[in-house]
Design a protein around this motif. Structure first.
Motif, PDB file in Angstrom:
ATOM      1  N   VAL A 372       0.863  -1.275  -0.039  1.00  0.00           N
ATOM      2  CA  VAL A 372       0.035  -0.144  -0.037  1.00  0.00           C
ATOM      3  C   VAL A 372       1.027   1.443  -0.021  1.00  0.00           C
ATOM      4  N   VAL A 373       0.511   2.089  -0.881  1.00  0.00           N
ATOM      5  CA  VAL A 373       1.510   3.489  -1.007  1.00  0.00           C
ATOM      6  C   VAL A 373       1.273   4.178   0.303  1.00  0.00           C
ATOM      7  N   GLY A 374       2.349   4.625   0.758  1.00  0.00           N
ATOM      8  CA  GLY A 374       2.253   5.331   2.130  1.00  0.00           C
ATOM      9  C   GLY A 374       3.082   4.744   3.375  1.00  0.00           C
ATOM     10  N   HIS A 375       3.294   5.447   4.287  1.00  0.00           N
ATOM     11  CA  HIS A 375       4.185   4.803   5.376  1.00  0.00           C
ATOM     12  C   HIS A 375       3.192   5.430   6.680  1.00  0.00           C
ATOM     13  N   SER A 376       2.257   4.591   7.208  1.00  0.00           N
ATOM     14  CA  SER A 376       1.672   5.157   8.272  1.00  0.00           C
ATOM     15  C   SER A 376       0.713   4.196   9.009  1.00  0.00           C
ATOM     16  N   MET A 410     -12.616  -2.075  -5.105  1.00  0.00           N
ATOM     17  CA  MET A 410     -12.639  -1.947  -3.546  1.00  0.00           C
ATOM     18  C   MET A 410     -12.128  -0.653  -3.164  1.00  0.00           C
ATOM     19  N   LEU A 411     -10.709  -0.376  -3.463  1.00  0.00           N
ATOM     20  CA  LEU A 411     -10.117   0.649  -3.154  1.00  0.00           C
ATOM     21  C   LEU A 411     -10.679   1.871  -3.585  1.00  0.00           C
ATOM     22  N   VAL A 418      -6.216   6.123  -1.740  1.00  0.00           N
ATOM     23  CA  VAL A 418      -5.223   5.231  -1.512  1.00  0.00           C
ATOM     24  C   VAL A 418      -4.843   4.635  -3.050  1.00  0.00           C
ATOM     25  N   THR A 419      -3.631   4.267  -2.926  1.00  0.00           N
ATOM     26  CA  THR A 419      -3.196   3.539  -4.359  1.00  0.00           C
ATOM     27  C   THR A 419      -2.378   2.311  -3.567  1.00  0.00           C
ATOM     28  N   ALA A 420      -2.395   1.184  -4.350  1.00  0.00           N
ATOM     29  CA  ALA A 420      -1.398  -0.041  -4.120  1.00  0.00           C
ATOM     30  C   ALA A 420      -0.952  -0.668  -5.044  1.00  0.00           C
ATOM     31  N   THR A 421       0.039  -1.342  -5.159  1.00  0.00           N
ATOM     32  CA  THR A 421       0.820  -2.223  -5.794  1.00  0.00           C
ATOM     33  C   THR A 421       0.499  -3.564  -5.426  1.00  0.00           C
ATOM     34  N   VAL A 422       0.338  -4.556  -6.344  1.00  0.00           N
ATOM     35  CA  VAL A 422       0.178  -5.959  -5.953  1.00  0.00           C
ATOM     36  C   VAL A 422       0.404  -6.890  -7.198  1.00  0.00           C
ATOM     37  N   LEU A 465      -6.712   3.115  -9.168  1.00  0.00           N
ATOM     38  CA  LEU A 465      -6.946   4.185 -10.272  1.00  0.00           C
ATOM     39  C   LEU A 465      -7.967   3.807 -11.244  1.00  0.00           C
ATOM     40  N   GLY A 466      -8.649   2.909 -11.315  1.00  0.00           N
ATOM     41  CA  GLY A 466      -9.738   2.738 -12.064  1.00  0.00           C
ATOM     42  C   GLY A 466      -9.437   2.506 -13.520  1.00  0.00           C
TER      43      GLY A 466
END
Length: 544
Positions: A372-376, A410-411, A418-422, A465-466
């Motif tokens: 998941v993009v980000g650090h938290s 879902m995102l 939020v964006t994510a790589t998988v 991003l759709g």
């Protein structure tokens, strides 16, 4: 009756030195007598040249006179010119000069003296009280200017020590820079301890050019106990001296046996404390005002500590969350050998949203590695949601492409910011057929025994991003082939192109020893030291 301030001022005159520059011996004697009766030390000289020589010698010795009484009619140069020369020298410019003359003077002469930089003008002979009052006024003005200059210097020094404190990125870095700042203010070794709410102690030691080894855990615990004893109210600054026998040995090796001065303050919320310590060094007294500067630095350190410690608490929660949903042991997956490795970033860096999964489906084994993009803590929470959603979706649909589209929707619906790589991989253990859907992640690497390693050409846009997604990429795993999936934390480094790092990973994987576990462990040893991001690895191969 004299006031207390006037009596104190007169008492202080006993420590002052007056330079009297006059070519008339009788006048030098008369002025000297008046000044000595007032308690001053008098240095008489006859010419401007002698005055310059005397001042140069005293400057080298670090003992300039406090005031210069200068006759305006000297034989080698005028008193006005001597004053101008003194004021032009940076190290003598603060010396107060009082001109005097036994001849009748016009207002223009007084103006010349003031324009040359003199503080006052006397016409002699004068009453002793007038001479003494003029000298006291010159001393008072000089000390006020000197005090203002020292205050400005102190404030500049304090601001220079506080800036690194405010820029610290972790409690450990904060303790280190605060120790360096304390040492700069006091001119000696210093140790700083940041004591968190849970009892964890972050320490920093500065011993000048000497190497400063971190204190042992027992020493940190002793300091923490001392801190808890002396702090009673949040926000206040406490200063105390700890006798040498009560202080942990070895923290200040060059000052063994010295008592230790502690300056302690709490953070605003009262949950943590900051402790600045220095050896008392009885043989060397610190400059005036040092204690106030150290107290200010302690307060600034406490202000900086609170958000950093709050972040550490949040990081602990996020790590606990990750560990609870990323088990090191996977369920039994018939037909494939799967191993995983997860390494959180170093304690000084932020928590990320890296994850992995290995799931049994009706069409084979589904594996996933993502970030998941980000650090938290938010990133870690979204990671858990993605992992749960993947487990739920794959019960009815195992195709990696379809799963990527559902995760993307879902995102967008629940976390549009939020964006994510998988990377999703579905392996049929019976045939080795492998389908791969990649959403902005590092492509999987296939390591073939004796034939090197190659990345599978699988790519697609990030989740969230759709955007349209390509069909899954297909490949076939043969006996002994290993498929490796990693997050970018394993190889990504500042200043190094990702393509270069990926090539280094490919080369290292090709040279790794046999086995899935050996492959992951070998890569962690090669790349995984002091990384700035979390690391997740998953390796699989078909059972023999």
């Amino acid at each position: 009756m004299d006031s207390m301030a006037e009596r104190a001022e007169r008492a202080d005159q006993k420590n002052t030195t007056i330079l009297v520059v006059d070519d008339a011996a009788a006048s030098r004697c008369a002025l000297g007598a008046v000044l000595r009766r007032a308690g001053h030390l008098v240095v008489p000289v006859a010419t401007a040249g002698e005055a310059l020589l005397e001042l140069d010698l005293r400057l080298r010795a670090g003992a300039l006179p406090d005031v210069a009484l200068v006759d305006v009619g000297l034989p080698d140069m005028s008193g006005f010119e001597l004053c101008r020369r003194l004021k032009a020298l940076p190290l003598m410019a603060t010396l107060p000069v009082v001109h005097f003359s036994a001849a009748a003077v016009a207002p223009s002469d007084r103006c010349r003296g003031l324009d040359a930089g003199g503080e006052a003008y006397l016409t002699v002979p004068a009453e002793p009280e007038e001479i003494q009052a003029v000298v006291r006024a010159a001393l008072r003005g000089a000390r006020m200017r000197s005090g203002a200059e020292h205050l400005a210097q102190d404030l500049t020094l304090l601001s220079e020590t506080i800036l690194p404190v405010q820029a610290a990125h972790s409690p450990s870095e904060l303790a280190r820079v605060a120790a360096a700042g304390t040492a700069r203010l006091t001119g000696g070794p210093a140790a700083v301890f940041v004591v968190g709410e849970g009892g964890h102690v972050y320490s920093g030691i500065h011993c000048g050019r000497a190497a400063a080894a971190p204190p042992e855990s027992g020493a940190r615990e002793t300091v923490a106990r001392l801190v808890r004893r002396v702090t009673a109210a949040a926000g206040s600054v406490f200063e105390t001296v700890v006798p040498a026998p009560l202080w942990p040995p070895g923290l200040f090796p060059r000052d063994a046996g010295e008592d230790v001065r502690m300056v302690v303050t709490r953070t605003r919320d009262g949950r943590a404390a900051v402790c600045l310590t220095t050896p008392t060094r009885r043989h060397r007294k610190p400059p005036p005002g040092t204690a106030a500067l150290v107290a200010r630095l302690a307060q600034a350190t406490a202000l900086a500590a609170q958000p950093l410690l709050m972040y550490q608490a949040e990081r602990h929660v996020a790590l606990t969350l990750q560990h609870s949903f990323l088990p090191k042991r996977l369920p039994d997956l018939p037909g494939v050998d799967v191993v995983v490795r997860y390494e959180p970033a170093s304690r000084e860096t932020e928590i990320g949203g890296d994850f992995y999964a290995a799931l049994r489906t009706g069409e084979g084994v589904l594996t996933a590695v993502g970030d998941v993009v980000g650090h938290s803590l938010d990133a870690a929470t979204v990671m858990v949601e993605i992992r749960h959603a993947l487990r739920a979706y794959c019960v009815e649909e195992a195709d990696p492409g379809a799963l990527a589209r559902r995760l993307d929707r879902m995102l967008q619906h629940y976390h549009p910011e939020v964006t994510a790589t998988v990377c999703l991989v579905l392996v049929d253990p019976a045939t080795g057929r492998t389908r791969i859907a990649n959403a902005g992640h590092i492509a999987p690497l296939v390591v073939r025994d004796g034939e090197g390693a190659e990345y599978v050409r699988a790519a697609g846009p990030l989740l969230g991003l759709g955007l349209d997604r390509p069909a899954p990429t297909e490949t076939v795993l043969g006996p002994g082939d290993r498929l490796l999936m990693v997050t970018d934390g394993l190889i990504e480094s500042r200043g190094t192109d990702l393509a270069v790092s990926m090539e280094q990973l490919r080369t290292a994987a090709a040279a790794a020893p046999p086995g899935t576990g050996a492959l992951c462990d070998s890569l962690l040893r090669h790349f995984g030291r002091d990384r700035e991001d979390d690391i997740a690895l998953l390796a699989l191969r078909l059972d023999d």
